[in-house]
Design an enzyme around this catalytic site. Sequence first.
Site, PDB file in Angstrom:
ATOM      1  N   GLY A  42      -0.619  -6.218  -2.345  1.00  5.74           N
ATOM      2  CA  GLY A  42       1.027  -7.026  -1.974  1.00  5.74           C
ATOM      3  C   GLY A  42       0.612  -8.097  -1.440  1.00  5.74           C
ATOM      4  O   GLY A  42       0.179  -7.795  -0.533  1.00  5.74           O
TER       5      GLY A  42
ATOM      6  N   SER B  32      -5.886   4.858  -0.425  1.00  6.24           N
ATOM      7  CA  SER B  32      -4.633   3.408  -0.053  1.00  6.24           C
ATOM      8  C   SER B  32      -5.760   2.834  -0.851  1.00  6.24           C
ATOM      9  O   SER B  32      -7.578   2.862  -0.332  1.00  6.24           O
ATOM     10  CB  SER B  32      -4.414   3.233   1.123  1.00  6.24           C
ATOM     11  N   SER B  33      -5.519   1.941  -2.170  1.00  3.39           N
ATOM     12  CA  SER B  33      -6.962   1.095  -2.711  1.00  3.39           C
ATOM     13  C   SER B  33      -6.856  -0.466  -1.260  1.00  3.39           C
ATOM     14  O   SER B  33      -6.710  -0.677  -0.864  1.00  3.39           O
ATOM     15  CB  SER B  33      -6.262   0.370  -3.979  1.00  3.39           C
TER      16      SER B  33
ATOM     17  N   GLU C 226       1.078  -9.128   2.602  1.00  3.07           N
ATOM     18  CA  GLU C 226       0.985  -8.370   3.582  1.00  3.07           C
ATOM     19  C   GLU C 226       1.393  -9.117   4.856  1.00  3.07           C
ATOM     20  O   GLU C 226       1.402 -10.810   5.127  1.00  3.07           O
ATOM     21  CB  GLU C 226      -0.302  -8.391   4.292  1.00  3.07           C
TER      22      GLU C 226
ATOM     23  N   THR D  13      -2.022   2.208  -7.930  1.00  2.07           N
ATOM     24  CA  THR D  13      -3.435   2.752  -8.537  1.00  2.07           C
ATOM     25  C   THR D  13      -2.680   3.876  -9.665  1.00  2.07           C
ATOM     26  O   THR D  13      -2.690   4.348 -10.759  1.00  2.07           O
ATOM     27  CB  THR D  13      -4.227   3.712  -7.457  1.00  2.07           C
TER      28      THR D  13
ATOM     29  N   SER E  24       1.059  -1.243   0.380  1.00  4.58           N
ATOM     30  CA  SER E  24      -0.204  -0.149   0.024  1.00  4.58           C
ATOM     31  C   SER E  24       0.709   0.812  -0.303  1.00  4.58           C
ATOM     32  O   SER E  24       1.196   1.717   1.051  1.00  4.58           O
ATOM     33  CB  SER E  24      -1.096  -0.028   1.655  1.00  4.58           C
ATOM     34  N   GLY E  25       0.261   1.710  -1.144  1.00  4.26           N
ATOM     35  CA  GLY E  25       1.009   3.191  -1.280  1.00  4.26           C
ATOM     36  C   GLY E  25       2.300   2.728  -2.168  1.00  4.26           C
ATOM     37  O   GLY E  25       2.857   4.540  -2.113  1.00  4.26           O
TER      38      GLY E  25
ATOM     39  N   ASN F 248      -1.257   5.264   3.266  1.00 12.00           N
ATOM     40  CA  ASN F 248      -1.266   6.077   2.623  1.00 12.00           C
ATOM     41  C   ASN F 248      -2.069   7.057   2.352  1.00 12.00           C
ATOM     42  O   ASN F 248      -3.020   6.134   2.954  1.00 12.00           O
ATOM     43  CB  ASN F 248      -1.590   5.146   1.263  1.00 12.00           C
TER      44      ASN F 248
END
Length: 1276
Positions: A411, A184-185, A413, A135, A130-131, A181
């Site tokens: 990704g 973040s998605s 985790e 996206t 994330s970040g 983020n």
Amino acid sequence: MVRSKKAGKKTAPKSGGAAKVAKADWKEGFKKKQAGVSDMTLLTTIDENNINENLQKRWKAGEIYTYIGGVLISVNPFKDLGIYTDETLQKYKGKNRLEVPPHVFSIAETAYYNMNAYHENQCVIISGESGAGKTEAAKRIMQYIAAVSGGEDGSIQEIKEMVLATNPLLESFGCAKTLRNNNSSRHGKYLEIMFNTHGEPIGAQITNYLLEKGRVVGQLENERNFHIFYQFTKAASDEQREQFWLQDPGAYTYTSRSKCLDVQDINDSNDYADTLNAMRIIGLSDQEQNEIFRMLAVILWLGNVDFQEMDDGNSVVSDTTITDFIADLIEVDPAMIQKVLTSRVVETQRGGRRGSVYDVPLNPAQATAGRDALAKAIYNNLFEWIVSRINVSMKARSASAQVIGILDIFGFEIFEDNSFEQLCINYVNEKLQQIFIELTLKTEQEEYVREQIKWEPIKYFDNKVVCDLIEERKPPGIFAALNDACATAHADPAAADNSFVQRTAMLSSNVNFEARGSQFLVRHYAGPVTYNIAGMTDKNKDALVKDLFDLVGSSGNQFLQTLFSDRPDPSSKKRPPTAGDRIKASAGALVDNLMKAQPSYIRTIKPNQNRSATEYDTKAILHQIKYLGLQENIRVRRAGFAYRNTFEKMVERFYLLSPSTSYAGEYTWEGDAKSGCEQILKDTGIAKDEWQMGVTKAFIKNPETLFALETMRDRYWHNMAARIQRAWRNYWRYKNECARRIQRFWKNNKEALEYAKVREYGHQVLAGRKERRRYSLLSYRRFLGDYLDVNGKNIIGSDLRSACGLGAEQATFSSKVQILVSKIARSSKLHPRFLVVTAKAVYIAVTSQKDGQIQTSLERKIPLVTIKSISMSNLRDDWLVLNCNASEEGDPVLHCYFKTELTANLLTLTQASISVLIGPSIEYAKKKDKKAQIQFIRDEKIAKDDEYKSHAVHVPSGEPPSSTSRPAAKRKPGIVRPITQGKLLRAGGPSDKGKTSRPKPAVQPLLGKSAQLASVRPTPVAPPKSVPTPPARNSVPPPPPPPKAPEAEVYKAKFAFEGQEGEISLKKDDTVELVEKDDNGWWLVRKDGQEGWAPNNYLELVPPKPKAAPAARSPPPRPPPPPSVPLAAVAAPIPASASNSTVLSMSVKSLAADASAKPIAVFPGLAPSNGSAAPWKKPTAVSANGSSSTTPASSRPSSSLGVKPPPPVATKPKPVPPPVASKPSGTKPPPKPPIPTASRPGASAAPPKISKPSAPAGQMDLAAALAKRAQKIADE
């Protein structure tokens, strides 16, 4: 693999001859050098640190994109670099990725071009944490495709606008602000853009994965709910506020609980306008938009429903006006909402028949859980409805020819608390990693077959076993065990969790699974992850209670009914699908789609957690490099050939390097592109085993070779300028001799640089905290590590290896030490011991006498993972304590003269996870629960070292803690020999004025497309130009002819054998040649030019044919004069009378260059083309697991035939043949050992009479070292 732009399209030959390409420009030699390497397959040494260093160089220089072959690595810059403008986009339009710098536009161009040229579906897989910029990368790919895909039709433009409009819409409903983020998605998506035969977009489809619906009802502090809630509550119209009784976000529990209402750089009001505009572009009607916002209002008001506990423990709604608002919004009876939220209907069964029905009151905690479940279900179904509605609007307008898919996925985790969500995310990543390796290898191998390149299949880790552990039904995997636990204890979540705990015990036989009570561990490809079982079965059920479904069913709002259209049938006995079932089905469908497409990959990396444009967190990036598999990716790419390009491109790029193909910067070759490419590689002295010629492309194996070619090309224009200045011959002679001397010096002494690095690290550990001994600061002090030669053949080292039971494990440090031994009623004393450190443990051995014989035995083994800290004093003593976990033996108190080196070694092995504690005293555990201290007292009366008595160490003063290593001692200048010899670009020199230069050849047009070569008017091929012969070397006789190779043994098949992959099929009585024998039953044989493995008990030896008696040999010729040295005697000492040309020819031969090649320039710093090590270096010992403590000098892979596990043998023919043994599992030794860079150098492989330098290399003056070595060779 990136295909050439010339591939896939055939053009008619032009009558005017070959197309002319731009002439090479002399200004190229003065262009600004790029930071690092743009393609990491060209890294000389492949490890995570070098990958990180290259990424850091490029990131700091503003180069955020880097390739690994066709894979794009993107490091988030956290600032606008201005690299996504229309001007930049046009630079990548129609360009091969090798023609332009790395960029996400290049990946999009490659996918779009290959789709049109080869009529194959394409997919772009984007992954990262994330970040990291996933996206953003997906948006840029859509931007590029929309810009270059053309199409004047109104429907095509409409599809383009819709595809771009999905970004703000799905960001509002699927993204949120997290600690890592701001955007973040919180879901994964796969966007498929459909194209017609003209490459124009005609439709699209989105598949959604794993929305984090738990964020709706709760977030961590300083995080936010999904963006749409803040946009709606801040920027809603007055009409909407009146209709839905809307207030500011601070008035709602679900949006204010985390205490974060605003985010820097996010304007919720502007984003709300973009969301409404996206809805209009997608085609959502006003009625549909109104219903969407109605559901958002329902969710917000549900969060404000609070419950009070009555005297009987049951719950009641605190404020019924809120439930009245909700009832009005969803058109149900207010009393029904209150009843559903505070009670549950339970129905008993008797013998399968319907029994009694009870209303069971809920306590406040149960009521709150039910309320949150309803809110999560409404939002999740609303998001799914929006995605499906987008797909309806973007439905293909006509027949679809090809598809480009864009996968924006979460990704891998690993958190402190991992639950069901992390299991699902990591499972999807396992599936993607599986197809990533398979598709990468498949693409490589297909090209080698197509280009007719010799290729040996490489071995790689197949993580299918981990995927099966999670998803398999028989034997049951984790998902199946979860489903069974939910089915057997469906009423009580705690009971279901306990049932799952019991079922995990059945999975313990799998080596990748480990049950740990209320937790379990799975060994994923990116590392082991421990999952908590608590609440996992409830998350897996993912179902609302019947009462909430009845509430939805009684609603008069048709849109709400549509959201829950797939409600389970209460009369059905079929178990509804669980969350695990759904993610497994989604992942399977995703893999099927990806396997049907040609993949492109983007790996995104987040440089820091603070969203800073200047901070580069090395530790975090190394972790991402590991779990993204970048190192493995590079090795897969380099396992075959690191570089390949068409013949025309190779000639166009490197024709300057050969006098046969160029003259004064002009292209002069008259042959075809393939022969010109071969001529260039021969004239540049590249060894034949470094390159292969395919059908349309040239393949170069190692990146060092490409570096050499590029370096030569960069130097070309500088050489031309030197020629104009009439000094180029002397310049090249001087340059070449310097290069050879630097290379010779570097090869002999580069090990000391690694010792210096280790030593410097040890100084950094103790810097400024501990007084130093003078000996540790001497300039010639080196950290050798294995002082007892445990890794060698020394008697003491061999005894220690046997006593410690090391086996094949390598020692990283060994030394004599003293250990403090305490005895009952007596003071503690120091006793001698041996200390051995490996990558896993610290071994303490003791020598004792028994029955008149001296024996060495293991006294204690301390695993490295149990060492928490190392304690030392701040004085100059040599005491240290290894503070371990509580044990009966206590903490070992050691006296070691190499304490700094030992500490640095332990920190290196444990990635600095051990703390180093320095103070005036050290504390240790004598026994498990008994602590003790040793005080350190400065005492100038102590003459040497230190003295211990009664828990006190007296030690004299040492060097200040801030002391650094002494500078290297100045050495006596040696005799510097003048540089008088060296290879020229061609024969001749300043003194050779009798020879005239070759005539200027005619300029030829550069080769264009291969299809246009047929249009060139046929001309007679000029006879080959005479190659100037180098001066005769009378002092060196010709080498003796090589001995005749022994004839291979021939075997005959006794039975038929059906071979599988890597094996060779045999029929009865087939004859094969033996290539290699292996001890465990499988032999490598050759039949009709094809090699493969076959079981040895299927073969019988064919007796060799009798040979005629050899004719009498003539007497041997007279031996040559003493000054001459045969070239074959490479290991013999070189006489002083031997000419420098003799030494030069020998060095060139050792680099595996073509002896008949034309002389070329040798550039300093280039490794041997065949990856060979200097013959006097000691090979590095390799541990059992294949790891080595040194950096390999060459990253060329060895054959994998001996590594691959044997496939099952087919049914045996009749009569029954002998059983087939298992295939050899040991790895073949590499052809040449790597040069050690950190272990102790040895002289076992040194040439006779050439001794090692007495002082460490890297510390002496270069000229003195060269002179000293030359004088020593002359004296000998």
